[in-house]
Design a protein around this motif. Structure first.
Motif, PDB file in Angstrom:
ATOM      1  N   ASP A 177      -5.650  -1.643  -5.025  1.00  0.00           N
ATOM      2  CA  ASP A 177      -5.021  -2.329  -3.887  1.00  0.00           C
ATOM      3  C   ASP A 177      -5.861  -3.543  -3.499  1.00  0.00           C
ATOM      4  OD1 ASP A 177      -3.188  -2.808  -1.915  1.00  0.00           O
ATOM      5  OD2 ASP A 177      -3.591  -0.984  -0.756  1.00  0.00           O
ATOM      6  N   GLU A 178      -5.243  -4.493  -2.804  1.00  0.00           N
ATOM      7  CA  GLU A 178      -5.935  -5.719  -2.368  1.00  0.00           C
ATOM      8  C   GLU A 178      -6.576  -6.427  -3.562  1.00  0.00           C
ATOM      9  OE1 GLU A 178      -5.696  -6.765   0.693  1.00  0.00           O
ATOM     10  OE2 GLU A 178      -5.063  -4.976   1.773  1.00  0.00           O
TER      11      GLU A 178
ATOM     12  N   THR B 113       0.833  -1.202   0.000  1.00  0.00           N
ATOM     13  CA  THR B 113       0.000   0.000   0.000  1.00  0.00           C
ATOM     14  C   THR B 113       0.870   1.256   0.000  1.00  0.00           C
ATOM     15  OG1 THR B 113      -1.733  -1.216   1.145  1.00  0.00           O
ATOM     16  CG2 THR B 113      -1.867   1.176   1.237  1.00  0.00           C
TER      17      THR B 113
HETATM   18 MG   LIG Z   1      -1.990  -2.941   2.200  1.00  0.00          MG
END
Ligand SMILES: [Mg+2]
Ligand SMILES: Nc1ncnc2c1ncn2[C@@H]1O[C@H](COP(=O)(O)OP(=O)(O)O)[C@@H](O)[C@H]1O
Length: 385
Positions: free
Chosen positions: A150-151, A55
């Motif tokens: 993200d993710e 991140t």
């Molecule tokens: Mg993260």
């Protein structure tokens, strides 16, 4: 002057005081930005274990892109992602009608075929169009559009199809666009065997790993020094060693040692404010207990009972474990145990250590498992031996 504020950032997604050991991946991305459409860095997938700094890398990419006059849209994967992306791309008044369509309709297969149909056929087209329109504006002033997801391991297939389709078209039209997907290593296996995801296979792979201890030592020393509390010699060695090069642990160790030293020396001056061996040892202990709560616990929660049994069997060894011995401890044949070995390797919880051997890939997981073995066995309904 001793600073009042702790410089370390031991929480998910917070940009650390020093971004250690990531020069290569940052350079790859920068090249992608500067070398124009079609450069490898324009389509990237960043993978690595929880707490390794994915991140934070996306945040750094965002900063670099914005510096060049790009616009950045950052999304975290969950149901309805492509739709949210679209909403953020459309001019405000036009997104109005979309926000009225209940987003649950996508998942609620029962009553709303219209919603499903829309997702399947219209969304990729609309997304591509909306990105194209936004790029028309941005490119006038030499800018571009960066989309970070993200993710990504948690993304739904329909969302990825929409984004992949849009991306492919815009790239083939030489638009000034870049996509970065970040996620757990499992994301590679989740998408890469899917035909529609061939585009992700073309994405430049960036596997984030632990950072070298020499760089950790330097960064810790510099960061402490900048706050007026020297960290050198044996205390620095203890701190550096305890991080195991794992980025989240670097922040935890730094944070807790700094906290200890600052509190002890609150009213002192001169050399007395330097970190002592005791500060370092107590700080490391604090850091370890936080690591258990925030990394090991959640990591284990996400695993199946048999995965956990496998890990408990490994934790009986002080170093790398033989896969056949683990199978024996589990009371299963090697082939059966092998299935769980694969799953744990994929999730980057364990790693291969030479032929027929595996070891933990997450620092201090062995110690955590040992300490909590009785409790974990109880939750699994296993006998306490
Ligand atoms: Mg993260
Ligand atoms: N390269 C790095 N050097 C030092 N600390 C880092 C680095 N990358 C991440 N961190 C720290 O590690 C923690 C986890 O980072 P994060 O990006 O949330 O990891 P992930 O998204 O992979 O789970 C944060 O506290 C962050 O400040």
């Amino acid at each position: 002057m001793v600073a009042k504020m702790n410089p370390f950032k031991p929480s998910a997604g917070h940009v650390p005081p020093v971004l250690i050991g990531r020069d290569m991946v940052l350079a790859d991305f920068e090249e992608g930005l500067d070398n124009g459409s079609g450069a490898p860095g324009r389509l990237m997938r960043v993978t690595g274990a929880r707490g390794i700094g994915k991140t934070v890398i996306l945040a750094e990419f965002k900063r670099m892109a914005e510096q060049r006059g790009w616009q950045v849209i950052s999304e975290t994967a969950s149901a309805g992602m492509a739709r949210r992306l679209l909403d953020r791309l459309r001019p405000k008044q036009r997104s109005f009608s979309f926000s009225f369509e209940p987003s649950v309709s996508v998942m609620n297969v029962g009553g709303s075929l219209g919603g499903i149909h829309y997702e399947k056929t219209q969304l990729p087209l609309t997304l591509r169009e909306a990105m194209g329109l936004r790029l028309d504006e941005l490119e006038k002033h030499g800018g571009g559009l960066l989309v970070t997801i993200d993710e990504a391991q948690a993304a739904e297939r329909s969302d990825m199809v929409a984004i992949a389709t849009a991306s492919q078209h815009l790239t083939s039209e030489d638009r000034n666009i870049a996509f970065v997907f970040a996620g757990l290593p499992s994301m590679s296996s989740k998408w890469l065997n899917d035909d529609v995801m061939t585009f992700l296979r073309r994405a430049q792979p960036e596997r984030l790993g632990d950072v070298p201890l020499t760089a950790v030592s330097q960064a810790l020393a510099d960061t402490f020094d900048s706050t007026g509390i020297p960290l050198v010699g044996e205390p620095l060695r203890i701190a550096t060693h305890a991080t195991a090069g794992y980025p989240f642990m670097i922040q935890l160790v730094g944070y807790h040692i700094w906290h200890r030293a600052r509190r002890r020396t609150a009213n002192m001056k001169g050399d007395a404010v330097a970190v002592t061996v005791e500060d370092a040892e107590l700080g490391v202990a604090d850091a370890l207990s936080r690591l258990g709560d925030t990394v090991h616990g959640p990591e284990l929660d996400g695993l199946s009972p048999i995965d956990k049994t496998y890990l408990l069997a490994m934790a009986q060894d002080d170093g790398p474990s033989s896969t056949s011995v683990i199978a024996e401890r589990m009371g299963k044949d090697v082939k059966y145990a092998g299935i769980y070995r694969m799953r744990l390797l994929e999730a980057q919880v364990i790693e291969e250590k030479g032929y027929g051997k595996v070891d933990f890939a997450i620092p201090y997981l062995r110690e955590y498992l040992r300490e909590h073995a009785a409790y974990i066995r109880m939750t699994l309904g296993l006998p306490d031996d």
